[in-house]
Design a protein around this motif. Structure first.
Motif, mmCIF file in Angstrom:
data_model
loop_
_atom_site.group_PDB
_atom_site.id
_atom_site.type_symbol
_atom_site.label_atom_id
_atom_site.label_comp_id
_atom_site.label_asym_id
_atom_site.label_seq_id
_atom_site.Cartn_x
_atom_site.Cartn_y
_atom_site.Cartn_z
ATOM 1 N N UNK A 1 0.813 -1.193 0.000
ATOM 2 C CA UNK A 1 0.000 0.000 0.000
ATOM 3 C C UNK A 1 0.860 1.262 0.000
ATOM 4 N N UNK A 2 1.956 1.202 0.723
ATOM 5 C CA UNK A 2 2.848 2.354 0.779
ATOM 6 C C UNK A 2 3.343 2.691 -0.626
ATOM 7 N N UNK A 3 3.579 1.622 -1.374
ATOM 8 C CA UNK A 3 4.143 1.845 -2.709
ATOM 9 C C UNK A 3 3.064 2.000 -3.772
ATOM 10 N N UNK A 4 1.827 2.013 -3.333
ATOM 11 C CA UNK A 4 0.731 1.984 -4.288
ATOM 12 C C UNK A 4 0.809 3.103 -5.312
ATOM 13 N N UNK A 5 1.230 4.286 -4.852
ATOM 14 C CA UNK A 5 1.216 5.451 -5.743
ATOM 15 C C UNK A 5 2.334 5.398 -6.773
ATOM 16 N N UNK A 6 3.332 4.563 -6.514
ATOM 17 C CA UNK A 6 4.459 4.552 -7.452
ATOM 18 C C UNK A 6 4.567 3.202 -8.144
ATOM 19 N N UNK A 7 3.560 2.375 -7.936
ATOM 20 C CA UNK A 7 3.558 1.015 -8.473
ATOM 21 C C UNK A 7 4.058 0.924 -9.910
ATOM 22 N N UNK A 8 3.531 1.823 -10.747
ATOM 23 C CA UNK A 8 3.841 1.715 -12.174
ATOM 24 C C UNK A 8 5.192 2.311 -12.511
ATOM 25 N N UNK A 9 5.824 2.895 -11.542
ATOM 26 C CA UNK A 9 7.058 3.593 -11.867
ATOM 27 C C UNK A 9 8.271 2.986 -11.187
ATOM 28 N N UNK A 10 8.124 1.744 -10.788
ATOM 29 C CA UNK A 10 9.281 1.130 -10.160
ATOM 30 C C UNK A 10 9.176 -0.390 -10.263
#
Lengths: 153, 720
Positions: free
Chosen positions: B222-231
């Motif tokens: 969830x923490x990484x949810x906002x950057x999922x597509x960029x990493x």
């Protein structure tokens, strides 16, 4: 500080004397339009006018400075002053005899006004400046555009 | 990262409050039917949490996280939607609202309701661990075996453009640090030579070791949810052997990698210190929040279970959301205006008398355009009244729990549009009326059944336009107002003479007297807060009025009549001497020509005019304003009788002119307050006319006439 800061002043006539105000505070010069009076106010507050949808008070500078009042005619002009620095600028219209010139004065050439023989409240006077033979009384636009100073005798 | 986040803060706040409203409405709907509103509730909570994280609203993030977890379980069907949970969630919505305010003001919210709801949430979350679904077993195990720390290895390799999309790895790590202890190792091997560095690109990647007793893979994701597509993200759960492997790995890595950030150790410290910093120099604010808590207490008690009132937490947002259609319309109109203008100026270039007709038609068009433009601009300020009505479903929900009555809310005409300023100020009076209706109006279930009514009481809110005003009705189908009780109370209080015969309307009007409340009616719901007299005052200050209708056994109806906007006023133009003044039409009772035999002169130079059973003081405007008037004799003079707050005054004028709508302009913008004048307006000919301040004038006049009137009343009594 720099010594040669020059400022432009708009001068106008009032009972034979020439007064100047910082031109950056002058919004416009207009022919007097019909005034609506305000009840129970001192004589020098002539009332209010409609300036493109904004209601602005009109002050007769002759009467404010305790000079003989002059009857208005279609030549009477008002100088609309507006405080450019304030967030919510106050606007006021001053009735003067006639608008005269625009002069440039450096800070250095403005002398302090002597403290006698003048009926005008000292707080309105910024200083004196001379242009050739003429002596011009420079008015302090900050106090002119201060409600408490201008509307309080 | 040089993006100034502060500029987005107002938007975030606005959206958060909107999100909270969505959650609230959704939760209330959820009770009645199972639909997909749970998804919208979850989405709202999720974006609040996301936004809060970005803006460093840590209290909000933490709290919302709990809410979100609960919602997530409901959404996935892992948890039944229970009434008790919805209740907790509704309370959480209030808490989030409080927390957003607290975080916005950079204070630590210490309201006890928050910790209370937080523990309720945790309780509820833990109870789910008894679920038998395998998905949850993992999780419950983790929560139960709190001492058994687990380690996760996260390989986080962002794409070079990550920072350009406004994301900052540091935020992510901080969020992770909130979850658990971290060891972060930065991999700088991709870093090019200094001369080749593109400042906007990110060359680093990180290996994070997370040790926690209760963090789950979902939490981390969830923490990484906002950057999922960029990493590229790899999350692995470390078994004991794996841990030692990694440790070895790390030992090797440490030689080559210079940078090792220990977020875990720095984070709590800086947080603590910042909290201390805040606590000490800001102690005055801390005190003020304390008083805030105190002042909201009685009301939260009213709402039940220490909830903060929904209305109170709403800040004054100084912006308006305007529908695109309205803006499009404006642009269209401005376009037309420009066309007309260019046509006219072309006409002016070589004008001769043969073109007069064209000119007049052009001017007509200009007039039309300006009128339409003015109307559309006014419409921008208009919002549907649903903005004010939205809080009532929740209020009724709380009240019905509190009172144990079954109450149904019916809202009609919620699309009726009203000026934003009026809307903001009508909210509290309406809340009071609705509370009254729920508490006093609707009878208890037993009484209702005994009277042959359905056990469910109905409160209906209705809004509609009548002419230039809007009417808002608050109806209830309860027992109605007890006319006798009101009258007796009034007599007891000395407001009304015994044996005086009053109409129903006059009796019901007594309810708005200050301090008027029949003792039996006081409960903790509507015995406090603003009284009915304040309701009336508020409505009057908006230029509106309130009427009461009631039928015993059938219910009551409070009708609030408000002007559509505060910027426009219906006025009666009057002339005094050479001046034109405007009297607000709503204050005028009647206009009449004074008859000599009805004039009473009393001492103190005061004149009273006998208007049916009233003695109305006469107020010559020319005297009050020191003007030269045509008509100075009261005999046969024109009197405009105005009323404010029950006090009538006859204004003496020279002439009655037209009635028209005027646009109110402030005098105070450039000048001071003038006694007796509430504002100014510009008449059709461009001249300025003053709008009379009727309440102010009445106070002015009353000061002069207090003594005079007393003697007059005595005099009249003697005559009768």
């Amino acid at each position: 500080m720099m010594n040669e800061i020059e400022q432009e002043y708009l001068t106008f006539l009032l009972d034979g004397e020439e007064f100047g105000v910082d031109i950056l505070c002058v919004q416009e010069i207009r022919v007097l339009s019909p005034i609506t009076t305000l009840p129970n106010k001192p004589d020098y507050i002539k009332g209010v006018i409609n300036l493109r949808g904004v209601i602005i008070p009109i002050v007769d500078l002759r009467e404010r400075f305790a000079k003989q009042a002059l009857k208005y005619n279609d030549q009477t002009v008002i100088v609309i002053l507006r405080d450019q620095t304030a967030i919510k600028p106050m606007v006021v219209g001053l009735v003067v005899d006639a608008v005269s010139e625009v002069y440039k004065f450096s800070d250095k050439s403005i002398r302090e006004a002597p403290d006698f023989g003048n009926k005008i409240d000292r707080c309105f006077i910024q200083g004196l400046a001379s242009h050739g033979e003429k002596l011009i009384i420079l008015l302090n636009s900050q106090t002119l555009l201060n409600q408490d100073e201008l509307y309080h005798l | 990262m040089s993006i100034d986040l502060a500029q987005f803060l107002p938007t975030f706040l606005e959206e958060s409050y909107e999100g909270l409203e969505i959650m609230e409405t959704g939760l209330l709907n959820l009770q009645s039917s199972e639909d997909d509103s749970i998804h919208s509730i979850f989405r709202a909570a999720h974006s609040i949490k996301g936004g809060a994280g970005t803006f460093g609203f840590n209290q909000v993030t933490e709290f919302t996280h709990l809410v979100e977890t609960l919602l997530d379980e409901m959404r996935d069907g892992r948890r039944e939607i229970l009434k008790s949970d919805i209740e907790i969630l509704l309370q959480s919505v209030d808490c989030i609202r409080l927390l957003i305010d607290a975080d916005h003001n950079k204070i630590v919210c210490e309201d006890e309701s928050i910790s209370k709801v937080e523990s309720l949430l945790n309780e509820s979350l833990n109870s789910s661990s008894t679920d038998t679904q395998p998905q949850n077993e993992n999780k419950s195990e983790k929560t139960q075996t709190a001492t058994d720390a687990q380690s996760w290895l996260i390989n986080f390799t962002p794409q070079p453009h990550l920072v350009q999309t406004g994301n900052d790895p540091l935020f992510l790590f901080n969020a992770l640090a909130d979850l658990a202890d971290l060891e972060i190792v930065c991999n700088t091997s991709e870093l090019p030579a200094f001369s080749d560095i593109e400042p906007k690109e990110l060359y680093l990647s990180w290996q994070i070791k997370l040790t926690s007793s209760d963090a789950t893979e979902d939490d981390i994701k969830e923490v990484f949810e906002w950057v999922e597509d960029e990493c590229t993200l790899e999350i692995t759960l470390l078994t004991n052997e794996a841990i030692s492997d990694v440790q070895e790995d790390e030992a090797v890595n440490n030689d080559t990698q210079e940078q090792s950030i220990q977020v875990q150790s720095t984070q709590p410290e800086s947080e603590q210190s910042s909290k201390q910093e805040l606590a000490e120099p800001l102690s005055p604010t801390a005190i003020t929040t304390d008083t805030n808590v105190l002042t909201t207490k009685p009301q939260s008690a009213i709402m039940g279970k220490d909830k903060a009132p929904a209305a109170k937490a709403k800040p004054d947002v100084g912006s308006i959301r305007v529908g695109v259609d309205k803006v499009d319309m404006l642009i269209n109109l401005v376009g037309e205006l420009v066309i007309t203008q260019s046509m006219l100026s072309e006409l002016g270039n070589d004008f001769d008398l043969s073109k007069v007709e064209k000119l007049t038609s052009g001017l007509d068009q200009l007039l039309q355009n300006t009128k339409e433009l003015q109307e559309s601009v006014m419409r921008i300020r208009m919002l549907p009244i649903s903005f004010a009505f939205n809080r009532f479903p929740r209020l009724i929900h709380d009240l019905s729990i509190k009172t144990g009555k079954q109450i149904e809310l019916v809202i009609k005409g919620e699309q009726t549009e009203l000026d934003k300023t009026v809307m903001e100020q009508i909210g509290d009076p309406l809340v009071h009326l609705v509370r009254n209706a729920a508490d006093h109006g609707i009878e208890s279930t037993e009484v209702r059944l005994a009277n042959g009514k359905s056990e469910k009481g109905t409160i209906s809110l209705n809004a509609y336009h009548v002419g230039g005003s809007i009417v808002i009705e608050v109806n209830d189908d309860g027992g109605g107002i007890n006319r006798e009780a009101v009258l007796n109370k009034a007599i007891e209080k000395g407001i009304v003479e015994p044996n005086s015969s009053l109409t129903d309307a006059q009796v019901f009007d007594l309810l708005f007297e200050p301090g008027f409340s029949t003792a039996s009616e006081v409960t903790d719901i509507s015995g406090r807060g603003v009284g009915m007299d304040v309701v009336k005052k508020n409505i009057q200050s908006l230029g509106g009025r309130i009427q009461v209708e009631s039928e015993p056994g059938k219910g009551s109806c409070f009708k609030v009549n408000l002007p559509l906007t505060l910027a426009i006023l219906d006025g009666q133009l009057v002339r005094v001497g050479t001046e034109v003044y405007i009297i607000p039409l709503i204050t005028i009772v009647e206009s009449l020509q004074a008859k000599a035999e009805l004039i009473n002169r009393v001492s103190g130079n005061m004149v009273l005019y006998r208007l049916r059973e009233d003695n109305v003081p006469v107020l010559p405007i020319y005297q009050l304003f020191n003007l030269e008037a045509q008509c100075t004799e009261i005999e046969n003079a024109l009197l405009v009788v105005v009323e404010f707050d029950g006090q009538k005054v006859g204004l003496m004028v020279d002439d009655l002119l037209a009635q028209q709508q005027v646009v109110i302009k402030s005098l105070q913008d450039n000048y001071q307050q003038v006694d007796g004048i509430s504002g100014a307006t510009i008449l059709g000919d461009g001249s300025v006319a003053m709008i009379l301040d009727i309440p102010g004038m009445i106070t002015m006049a009353l000061k002069q006439s207090k003594i005079a009137q007393k003697t007059a009343v005595n005099h009249n009594v003697e005559v009768v």
